[in-house]
Design a protein around this motif. Structure first.
Motif, PDB file in Angstrom:
ATOM      1  N   GLY A  16       0.793  -1.209   0.000  1.00 48.23           N
ATOM      2  CA  GLY A  16       0.000   0.000   0.000  1.00 48.23           C
ATOM      3  C   GLY A  16       0.828   1.263   0.000  1.00 48.23           C
ATOM      4  N   SER A  17       0.136   2.402   0.119  1.00 53.75           N
ATOM      5  CA  SER A  17       0.790   3.708   0.058  1.00 53.75           C
ATOM      6  C   SER A  17       0.332   4.595   1.207  1.00 53.75           C
ATOM      7  N   LEU A  18       1.209   5.498   1.590  1.00 55.12           N
ATOM      8  CA  LEU A  18       0.884   6.528   2.569  1.00 55.12           C
ATOM      9  C   LEU A  18       1.619   7.801   2.184  1.00 55.12           C
ATOM     10  N   ASN A  19       1.019   8.925   2.507  1.00 53.55           N
ATOM     11  CA  ASN A  19       1.674  10.207   2.273  1.00 53.55           C
ATOM     12  C   ASN A  19       1.857  10.917   3.604  1.00 53.55           C
ATOM     13  N   LEU A  20       3.091  11.176   3.959  1.00 53.65           N
ATOM     14  CA  LEU A  20       3.405  11.907   5.183  1.00 53.65           C
ATOM     15  C   LEU A  20       3.636  13.379   4.867  1.00 53.65           C
ATOM     16  N   SER A  21       3.247  14.223   5.804  1.00 53.38           N
ATOM     17  CA  SER A  21       3.459  15.661   5.652  1.00 53.38           C
ATOM     18  C   SER A  21       4.263  16.186   6.822  1.00 53.38           C
ATOM     19  N   CYS A  22       5.054  17.211   6.567  1.00 53.59           N
ATOM     20  CA  CYS A  22       5.834  17.888   7.608  1.00 53.59           C
ATOM     21  C   CYS A  22       5.622  19.386   7.429  1.00 53.59           C
ATOM     22  N   ALA A  23       4.856  19.961   8.325  1.00 53.53           N
ATOM     23  CA  ALA A  23       4.601  21.399   8.272  1.00 53.53           C
ATOM     24  C   ALA A  23       5.683  22.114   9.077  1.00 53.53           C
ATOM     25  N   THR A  24       6.308  23.099   8.462  1.00 54.06           N
ATOM     26  CA  THR A  24       7.374  23.847   9.135  1.00 54.06           C
ATOM     27  C   THR A  24       6.844  25.176   9.646  1.00 54.06           C
ATOM     28  N   SER A  25       7.606  25.776  10.540  1.00 54.41           N
ATOM     29  CA  SER A  25       7.136  26.984  11.213  1.00 54.41           C
ATOM     30  C   SER A  25       7.283  28.243  10.380  1.00 54.41           C
ATOM     31  N   GLY A  26       7.920  28.139   9.269  1.00 57.24           N
ATOM     32  CA  GLY A  26       8.059  29.321   8.438  1.00 57.24           C
ATOM     33  C   GLY A  26       8.752  29.005   7.147  1.00 57.24           C
ATOM     34  N   SER A  27       9.155  30.021   6.466  1.00 58.08           N
ATOM     35  CA  SER A  27       9.807  29.846   5.173  1.00 58.08           C
ATOM     36  C   SER A  27      11.279  29.548   5.404  1.00 58.08           C
ATOM     37  N   ILE A  28      11.583  28.264   5.552  1.00 57.17           N
ATOM     38  CA  ILE A  28      12.951  27.885   5.879  1.00 57.17           C
ATOM     39  C   ILE A  28      13.695  27.285   4.697  1.00 57.17           C
ATOM     40  N   PHE A  29      12.971  27.045   3.617  1.00 58.59           N
ATOM     41  CA  PHE A  29      13.624  26.448   2.458  1.00 58.59           C
ATOM     42  C   PHE A  29      14.676  27.407   1.919  1.00 58.59           C
ATOM     43  N   GLY A  30      15.798  26.850   1.564  1.00 59.25           N
ATOM     44  CA  GLY A  30      16.906  27.671   1.118  1.00 59.25           C
ATOM     45  C   GLY A  30      17.890  27.925   2.231  1.00 59.25           C
ATOM     46  N   GLN A  31      17.436  27.874   3.474  1.00 55.69           N
ATOM     47  CA  GLN A  31      18.314  28.081   4.619  1.00 55.69           C
ATOM     48  C   GLN A  31      18.600  26.768   5.352  1.00 55.69           C
TER      49      GLN A  31
END
Length: 119
Positions: A16-31
């Motif tokens: 089977g399949s599952l989709n996990l999510s990770c919500a971050t506290s702000g715009s951290i991509f790139g850092q």
């Protein structure tokens, strides 16, 4: 330190399949480098996948290559782990983590979400 909250775990049959999510506290991509880890009962925690947005590179542990896909939604500050063709050995608590780019150790961790084979 950033705040991370995982969701999407549950019971799933082998294959089977599952989709996990990770919500971050702000715009951290790139850092930050964002990683997914897992810890099975009685085993050490292992890195499953990670992404560094600045270099647009994604790493996968050998046992999940071709089955797991890491992606990110910058607008919603969320990282996803799509898991397909799940196997009993994928049973574990899955954690999202972050570290500043250039640092060796992950210093921010979510609370984890359980993925369990129900076969």
């Amino acid at each position: 330190e950033v705040q991370l909250v995982e969701s999407g775990g549950g019971l799933v049959q082998a294959g089977g399949s599952l989709n996990l999510s990770c919500a971050t506290s702000g715009s951290i991509f790139g850092q930050y480098v964002i990683g997914w880890f897992r810890q099975a009962p009685g085993k050490d925690r292992e890195r499953v996948s990670c992404i560094s947005r600045n270099v647009e590179s994604t790493f996968y542990e050998d046992s999940v290559k071709g089955r797991f896909t890491l992606s990110s939604d910058n607008a919603n500050n969320t990282v996803y782990l799509q898991m397909r063709s799940l196997k009993p050995k994928d049973t574990a608590v899955y954690y999202c983590a972050a570290k500043p780019r250039g640092e060796q150790h992950y210093d921010s961790w979510g609370q984890g979400t359980q993925v369990t084979d129900s076969s």
